[in-house]
Design a protein around this motif. Structure first.
Motif, PDB file in Angstrom:
ATOM      1  N   ILE A  77       0.938  -1.089  -0.055  1.00 30.76           N
ATOM      2  CA  ILE A  77       0.029   0.133  -0.090  1.00 30.76           C
ATOM      3  C   ILE A  77       1.071   1.098  -0.031  1.00 30.76           C
ATOM      4  O   ILE A  77       1.934   1.602   0.788  1.00 30.76           O
ATOM      5  CB  ILE A  77      -0.919  -0.147   1.126  1.00 30.76           C
ATOM      6  CG1 ILE A  77      -1.870  -1.196   1.261  1.00 30.76           C
ATOM      7  CG2 ILE A  77      -1.826   1.406   1.291  1.00 30.76           C
ATOM      8  CD1 ILE A  77      -2.799  -1.071   2.345  1.00 30.76           C
ATOM      9  N   SER A  78       0.737   2.216  -0.820  1.00 25.31           N
ATOM     10  CA  SER A  78       1.568   3.212  -1.005  1.00 25.31           C
ATOM     11  C   SER A  78       0.563   4.585  -0.735  1.00 25.31           C
ATOM     12  O   SER A  78      -0.379   4.579  -1.195  1.00 25.31           O
ATOM     13  CB  SER A  78       2.100   3.396  -2.466  1.00 25.31           C
ATOM     14  OG  SER A  78       2.947   2.190  -2.577  1.00 25.31           O
ATOM     15  N   PHE A  86      -2.888   3.845  -2.675  1.00 25.50           N
ATOM     16  CA  PHE A  86      -2.761   3.028  -3.762  1.00 25.50           C
ATOM     17  C   PHE A  86      -2.208   1.546  -3.210  1.00 25.50           C
ATOM     18  O   PHE A  86      -1.758   1.329  -2.246  1.00 25.50           O
ATOM     19  CB  PHE A  86      -1.533   3.137  -4.885  1.00 25.50           C
ATOM     20  CG  PHE A  86      -1.717   4.628  -5.568  1.00 25.50           C
ATOM     21  CD1 PHE A  86      -2.052   4.587  -6.801  1.00 25.50           C
ATOM     22  CD2 PHE A  86      -1.232   5.563  -4.984  1.00 25.50           C
ATOM     23  CE1 PHE A  86      -2.250   5.921  -7.332  1.00 25.50           C
ATOM     24  CE2 PHE A  86      -1.368   6.902  -5.429  1.00 25.50           C
ATOM     25  CZ  PHE A  86      -1.772   7.120  -6.792  1.00 25.50           C
ATOM     26  N   ILE A  87      -3.186   0.588  -3.948  1.00 30.76           N
ATOM     27  CA  ILE A  87      -2.910  -0.856  -3.528  1.00 30.76           C
ATOM     28  C   ILE A  87      -2.251  -1.301  -4.719  1.00 30.76           C
ATOM     29  O   ILE A  87      -2.799  -1.478  -5.803  1.00 30.76           O
ATOM     30  CB  ILE A  87      -4.123  -1.563  -3.079  1.00 30.76           C
ATOM     31  CG1 ILE A  87      -4.732  -1.167  -1.921  1.00 30.76           C
ATOM     32  CG2 ILE A  87      -3.804  -3.187  -2.819  1.00 30.76           C
ATOM     33  CD1 ILE A  87      -5.903  -1.748  -1.378  1.00 30.76           C
ATOM     34  N   ALA A  91      -5.425   3.231  -7.704  1.00 32.52           N
ATOM     35  CA  ALA A  91      -5.731   4.068  -6.685  1.00 32.52           C
ATOM     36  C   ALA A  91      -7.052   3.579  -5.972  1.00 32.52           C
ATOM     37  O   ALA A  91      -8.092   2.975  -6.624  1.00 32.52           O
ATOM     38  CB  ALA A  91      -6.048   5.314  -7.442  1.00 32.52           C
ATOM     39  N   VAL A  92      -6.917   3.835  -4.732  1.00 32.20           N
ATOM     40  CA  VAL A  92      -8.285   3.288  -3.742  1.00 32.20           C
ATOM     41  C   VAL A  92      -8.652   4.447  -2.828  1.00 32.20           C
ATOM     42  O   VAL A  92      -7.612   4.916  -2.335  1.00 32.20           O
ATOM     43  CB  VAL A  92      -7.855   1.953  -3.158  1.00 32.20           C
ATOM     44  CG1 VAL A  92      -8.976   1.629  -2.304  1.00 32.20           C
ATOM     45  CG2 VAL A  92      -7.349   0.850  -3.922  1.00 32.20           C
ATOM     46  N   PRO A  93      -9.812   4.514  -2.749  1.00 29.75           N
ATOM     47  CA  PRO A  93     -10.389   5.496  -1.680  1.00 29.75           C
ATOM     48  C   PRO A  93      -9.942   5.131  -0.310  1.00 29.75           C
ATOM     49  O   PRO A  93      -9.848   3.864   0.038  1.00 29.75           O
ATOM     50  CB  PRO A  93     -11.858   5.607  -1.713  1.00 29.75           C
ATOM     51  CG  PRO A  93     -11.921   5.133  -3.111  1.00 29.75           C
ATOM     52  CD  PRO A  93     -11.015   4.275  -3.571  1.00 29.75           C
ATOM     53  N   ILE A  94      -9.551   5.976   0.642  1.00 29.86           N
ATOM     54  CA  ILE A  94      -8.928   5.314   2.061  1.00 29.86           C
ATOM     55  C   ILE A  94      -9.957   4.633   2.780  1.00 29.86           C
ATOM     56  O   ILE A  94      -9.830   3.885   3.468  1.00 29.86           O
ATOM     57  CB  ILE A  94      -8.622   6.859   2.760  1.00 29.86           C
ATOM     58  CG1 ILE A  94      -7.732   6.266   4.177  1.00 29.86           C
ATOM     59  CG2 ILE A  94      -9.694   7.573   3.209  1.00 29.86           C
ATOM     60  CD1 ILE A  94      -6.940   7.248   4.591  1.00 29.86           C
ATOM     61  N   ASP A  95     -11.291   5.114   2.688  1.00 30.89           N
ATOM     62  CA  ASP A  95     -12.328   4.220   3.363  1.00 30.89           C
ATOM     63  C   ASP A  95     -12.669   2.770   2.746  1.00 30.89           C
ATOM     64  O   ASP A  95     -13.150   2.148   3.486  1.00 30.89           O
ATOM     65  CB  ASP A  95     -13.601   4.948   3.142  1.00 30.89           C
ATOM     66  CG  ASP A  95     -13.778   6.405   3.915  1.00 30.89           C
ATOM     67  OD1 ASP A  95     -12.607   6.335   4.938  1.00 30.89           O
ATOM     68  OD2 ASP A  95     -14.203   7.213   3.619  1.00 30.89           O
ATOM     69  N   GLU A  96     -12.064   2.478   1.508  1.00 29.94           N
ATOM     70  CA  GLU A  96     -12.245   1.320   1.284  1.00 29.94           C
ATOM     71  C   GLU A  96     -11.005   0.452   1.140  1.00 29.94           C
ATOM     72  O   GLU A  96     -10.964  -0.702   0.628  1.00 29.94           O
ATOM     73  CB  GLU A  96     -12.886   1.565  -0.348  1.00 29.94           C
ATOM     74  CG  GLU A  96     -14.063   1.871  -0.759  1.00 29.94           C
ATOM     75  CD  GLU A  96     -14.243   2.052  -2.038  1.00 29.94           C
ATOM     76  OE1 GLU A  96     -13.698   1.324  -2.858  1.00 29.94           O
ATOM     77  OE2 GLU A  96     -15.347   3.028  -2.383  1.00 29.94           O
TER      78      GLU A  96
END
Length: 154
Positions: A77-78, A86-87, A91-96
């Motif tokens: 995770i960056s 980022f996973i 890109a991923v929202p922090i809540d998910e």
């Protein structure tokens, strides 16, 4: 009184097929092998730097000891300098973050997770990401840093 030598080139002898047979070559020609190996070397030299994690992050430096990793590739995770999470390279929202990790993790909550945070990012942002990971049930979480200049690996 004179002697004659038959060298095989005269017209008196009988030939098969009209051509002389060449003797089989007994040396191994390594030139094609060397050419192929040089091409492969160049390909790997060009491709190796591209195999790193795709999110450009300037990692902080430390003198910590390097962790032993399992044979499988850990989840990474960056957190970039502007706060994007980022996973891998997605890109991923922090809540998910927790839900996505649970969907991706092969070993469930026992999966090794590496957190890479840019050194210019707010400490609270990295802690929020780690909190989401912890709330998802993951216990093997590690922070990734670079080795300080002049420090020797332990």
């Amino acid at each position: 009184m004179g002697a004659s030598l038959n060298t095989g080139g005269g017209g008196g002898g009988r030939r098969r097929g009209g051509r002389r047979r060449a003797a089989p070559m007994s040396e191994i020609n390594v030139t094609p092998f060397v050419d192929v190996m040089l091409v492969l070397l160049i390909i790997f030299m060009v491709a190796a730097p591209l195999l790193t994690v795709g999110v450009p992050i300037e990692l902080p430096q430390s003198q910590g000891k390097q962790l032993e990793t399992a044979a499988s590739e850990p989840l990474t995770i960056s957190v970039s300098a502007n706060g994007d999470v980022f996973i891998g390279e997605t890109a991923v929202p922090i809540d998910e973050v927790a839900e996505k990790l649970k969907a991706i993790a092969k070993n469930g909550v026992d999966e090794q997770i590496f957190v890479r945070g840019d050194q210019g990012i707010n400490y609270g942002t990295v802690m929020r990401v780690m909190g989401r990971i912890s709330a998802g049930g993951f216990k093997k979480v590690s922070l990734v840093t670079e080795l300080e200049d002049g420090a020797s690996p332990q």
